[in-house]
Scaffold this motif. Structure first.
Motif, PDB file in Angstrom:
ATOM      1  N   ASN A  98       2.455  -3.431   5.536  1.00 28.81           N
ATOM      2  CA  ASN A  98       2.750  -2.073   5.975  1.00 28.81           C
ATOM      3  C   ASN A  98       1.641  -1.969   6.885  1.00 28.81           C
ATOM      4  O   ASN A  98       0.745  -1.457   6.828  1.00 28.81           O
TER       5      ASN A  98
ATOM      6  N   ASP B  69      -1.288   1.547   6.968  1.00 32.81           N
ATOM      7  CA  ASP B  69      -2.665   0.796   6.466  1.00 32.81           C
ATOM      8  C   ASP B  69      -3.173  -0.466   7.605  1.00 32.81           C
ATOM      9  O   ASP B  69      -2.738  -1.507   7.191  1.00 32.81           O
TER      10      ASP B  69
ATOM     11  N   ARG C 197       3.015  -1.785   0.841  1.00 35.39           N
ATOM     12  CA  ARG C 197       1.789  -1.389   1.059  1.00 35.39           C
ATOM     13  C   ARG C 197       0.442  -2.408   0.424  1.00 35.39           C
ATOM     14  O   ARG C 197      -0.594  -2.304   1.163  1.00 35.39           O
TER      15      ARG C 197
END
Length: 285
Positions: A190, A194, A185
């Motif tokens: 990801n 997000d 992330r």
């Protein structure tokens, strides 16, 4: 009475299940399934624990009075939080114990919020429900209720910063932003969680689960101090953030265990930051 201000063991909590001075709060949650925490509580919880919803009790409105998005889990209004705590039976002298089933990632938010309104006697169950059940301790189903409490707001024991201060810091780099999200992330890989991937330019990554031992309990304070040492030299100039201001509190709890006091929370975190396309985004490691 000995007060607990960081962590509490399952054995110690088990000794205080019926203590009128103790308030136990179940903070289970799942970012992908908002009903999971309440459902889990209904199936079984620690005796006399009350359910604390991340979305409803421990967060405020996602949009401010000015119509601006404040992030997925903005801080509640202080007065509203005090009212919620009173409804749970919290008094000025109460010992609050918070737990979840996720290594403390949600219970730490409650820990931080209590400190935010000046209440120091709050601790997270070390190892969470897994530690509780590994000791052979039972779960129950009756929904707990308490007589109304009378906690009063006191001077805060925490520090916060807003997006404006983060923007200013992009130029000065006087402070270090530490992001508690998982590495994928942080790198911007990801999109499930997000939609806008990446991180605040200049931020460093410290995944909150790195604060834990393999059994889900926190590492010793001495080890945590070593772990945080490469990230910043002075905790007073450190800013903790994550996706929405929840797991950043896990890093703040770990730092408290390590004796690293004085860091700030950016409550809006990535979800607020990336909502404004004018703010810069970095990707990669």
């Amino acid at each position: 009475m000995h007060s607990h201000t960081t962590l509490i063991s399952a054995a110690t909590l088990a000794q205080h299940l019926t203590d009128p001075n103790w308030v136990i709060l179940d903070c289970r949650h799942d970012l992908m399934n908002p009903n999971a925490g309440r459902d889990g509580y209904a199936i079984g919880h620690i005796q006399n624990a009350q359910f604390a919803s991340i979305d409803d009790d421990l967060s405020g409105a996602k949009t401010g009075a000015d119509g601006v998005f404040r992030g997925r889990h903005p801080l509640p209004e202080r007065g509203a939080l005090i009212e919620t705590l009173r409804a749970w039976g919290v008094n000025d002298g109460s010992q609050v114990a918070a737990y979840d089933a996720h290594g403390g990632m949600f219970a730490a938010r409650l820990w931080w919020l209590l400190r935010w309104v000046g209440h120091a006697n709050v601790a997270v169950l070390d190892g969470g429900l897994a530690a509780w059940q590994s000791e052979g301790l039972p779960l129950v189903t009756p929904v707990a209720t308490r007589a109304r409490g009378s906690i009063a707001e006191r001077p805060t024991l925490t520090h916060t910063v807003g997006a404006r201060e983060i923007v200013a810091n992009l130029a000065t780099r006087q402070r270090t932003v530490v992001d508690a999200r998982a590495a994928d992330r942080f790198r911007g890989e990801n999109e499930t969680i997000d939609p806008v991937g990446g991180h605040i330019p200049g931020a460093k990554n410290r995944f909150f689960k790195d604060n834990l031992q393999p059994d889900g309990r926190f590492k010793p304070g001495s080890q945590l101090k070593q772990d945080f040492a490469p990230l910043f030299s002075n905790p007073n100039f450190a800013i903790m953030q994550c996706g929405s201001g929840v797991t950043a509190c896990h890093n703040l709890l770990a730092m408290e265990l390590a004796g690293l006091h004085g860091a700030s929370l950016y409550p809006g975190s990535w979800s607020e930051w990336c909502a404004d396309p004018a703010r810069p985004v970095a990707t990669g490691a």
